[in-house]
Structures are given as C-alpha cells and as structure tokens.
Design a protein around this motif. Structure first.
Motif, mmCIF file in Angstrom:
data_model
loop_
_atom_site.group_PDB
_atom_site.id
_atom_site.type_symbol
_atom_site.label_atom_id
_atom_site.label_comp_id
_atom_site.label_asym_id
_atom_site.label_seq_id
_atom_site.Cartn_x
_atom_site.Cartn_y
_atom_site.Cartn_z
ATOM 1 N N GLU A 114 47.090 42.320 41.039
ATOM 2 C CA GLU A 114 46.451 43.582 41.401
ATOM 3 C C GLU A 114 45.033 43.638 40.830
ATOM 4 O O GLU A 114 44.114 44.134 41.469
ATOM 5 C CB GLU A 114 47.285 44.755 40.868
ATOM 6 C CG GLU A 114 46.885 46.081 41.468
ATOM 7 C CD GLU A 114 47.847 47.197 41.088
ATOM 8 O OE1 GLU A 114 47.346 48.265 40.676
ATOM 9 O OE2 GLU A 114 49.069 47.005 41.200
ATOM 10 N N GLU A 141 42.842 41.726 43.091
ATOM 11 C CA GLU A 141 42.591 42.521 44.300
ATOM 12 C C GLU A 141 41.503 43.562 44.052
ATOM 13 O O GLU A 141 40.553 43.685 44.833
ATOM 14 C CB GLU A 141 43.886 43.192 44.764
ATOM 15 C CG GLU A 141 43.734 43.973 46.044
ATOM 16 C CD GLU A 141 45.052 44.523 46.563
ATOM 17 O OE1 GLU A 141 44.998 45.570 47.236
ATOM 18 O OE2 GLU A 141 46.124 43.930 46.322
ATOM 19 N N GLU A 142 41.617 44.291 42.943
ATOM 20 C CA GLU A 142 40.622 45.319 42.609
ATOM 21 C C GLU A 142 39.252 44.680 42.349
ATOM 22 O O GLU A 142 38.223 45.181 42.803
ATOM 23 C CB GLU A 142 41.077 46.117 41.387
ATOM 24 C CG GLU A 142 42.273 47.002 41.667
ATOM 25 C CD GLU A 142 42.898 47.592 40.400
ATOM 26 O OE1 GLU A 142 42.320 47.422 39.302
ATOM 27 O OE2 GLU A 142 43.962 48.218 40.524
#
Length: 153
Positions: free
Chosen positions: A135, A138-139
């Motif tokens: 995650e 992704e960010e």
C-alpha cells in the motif's frame, strides 16, 4: 527476501527537479523510468504506455523488450485505463487476462496518468517476486505520477 523500502517523498522531489523546465514528453518519461529503475528494489521492468488511437502503445521504459500494443480493458495496464484506477496485483498469474511480456514477472502495479480528466497513459512496474508492491508503494507511486502530471505540456 525482503524488499528495501523506497523513500517516495525524496523520489518525487528528485523527479520534480529532474523535469524542471523540460516540456518534452519522451525526455521526461525516459528520465522518470530511469529514476524509478535506479531506486526501486526487486523490480524487473518499469516504463510507460501512452494512449494512441484508443489503445496503449509502448513508451519509454527500462527492462527487457515489451508488448507494444495493449487494448483498453486487456491485461493489468488496459484494466487500469478502463477503470481509471491503480491496479496492484500481488500475483499476475491469478489476474484474468494477464498479458505476459516477461515470464519472470510475478507481480505488477499500474498507475494511470492524467492530463486534466483524461487518462493519457500508465506507469507500469513489474517485479520478479509475488506480493512486491505494498500500500505504501501504491501511495508513493501515485504521488510520483502526480508530480509527473504537473510537468506534462
């Protein structure tokens, strides 16, 4: 094998400085792919596909030769465009319709690139291990693409 954490804030600042004052799309995407290739651990391909005639066409990249033409809605890249949403795939072999350009690729992340409200391409990154992208990746990559979008002429 653990993946070294990437400082995406630093990477976004480096990209911003690298692209400052340059408006050529191919030059900017070339430098962006090289910057990611040098700074991301455990990847085997990083590059861009650009929308042309309603399909994705291979742009600047780092890695082995790749698929040239991807229809919108096909594979991970085409799905990212069709859904206008980041695709983070832990195991590409479990992704319906995955397009295998490099058999070594096991996981993938694809980030849509926008000009205004229109998707004009994608950032595509493959890894030779499953579950490579978190995650946090992704960010961080979403922020990286936001900086890139600010430099698109």
């Amino acid at each position: 094998m653990s993946v070294k954490q990437t400082d995406y804030t630093l990477l976004a600042r480096q990209l911003d400085a690298l692209l400052d004052g340059e408006t050529d799309l191919i030059a900017n995407l070339s430098n962006a792919s090289a910057l990611l290739n040098e700074n991301l651990d455990q990847i085997n391909w990083v590059g861009f596909y650009l929308m042309k005639n309603d399909a994705l066409i291979l742009g600047p990249f780092q890695g082995k030769p790749a698929c040239v033409h991807i229809e919108v809605g096909r594979g991970v890249c085409g799905t990212a465009v069709a859904e206008n949403k980041i695709q983070r795939v832990a195991d590409v072999n479990a992704f319906p319709g995955h397009i295998a350009c490099d058999a070594a690729s096991q996981s993938e992340i694809v980030v849509p690139i926008h000009k205004g409200d229109t998707v004009i391409g994608v950032l595509d990154i493959d890894a030779p291990i499953t579950n490579r992208f978190s995650e946090a990746d992704e960010e961080g990559l979403a922020k990286f693409v936001e900086v890139l979008e600010q430099h698109l002429a």
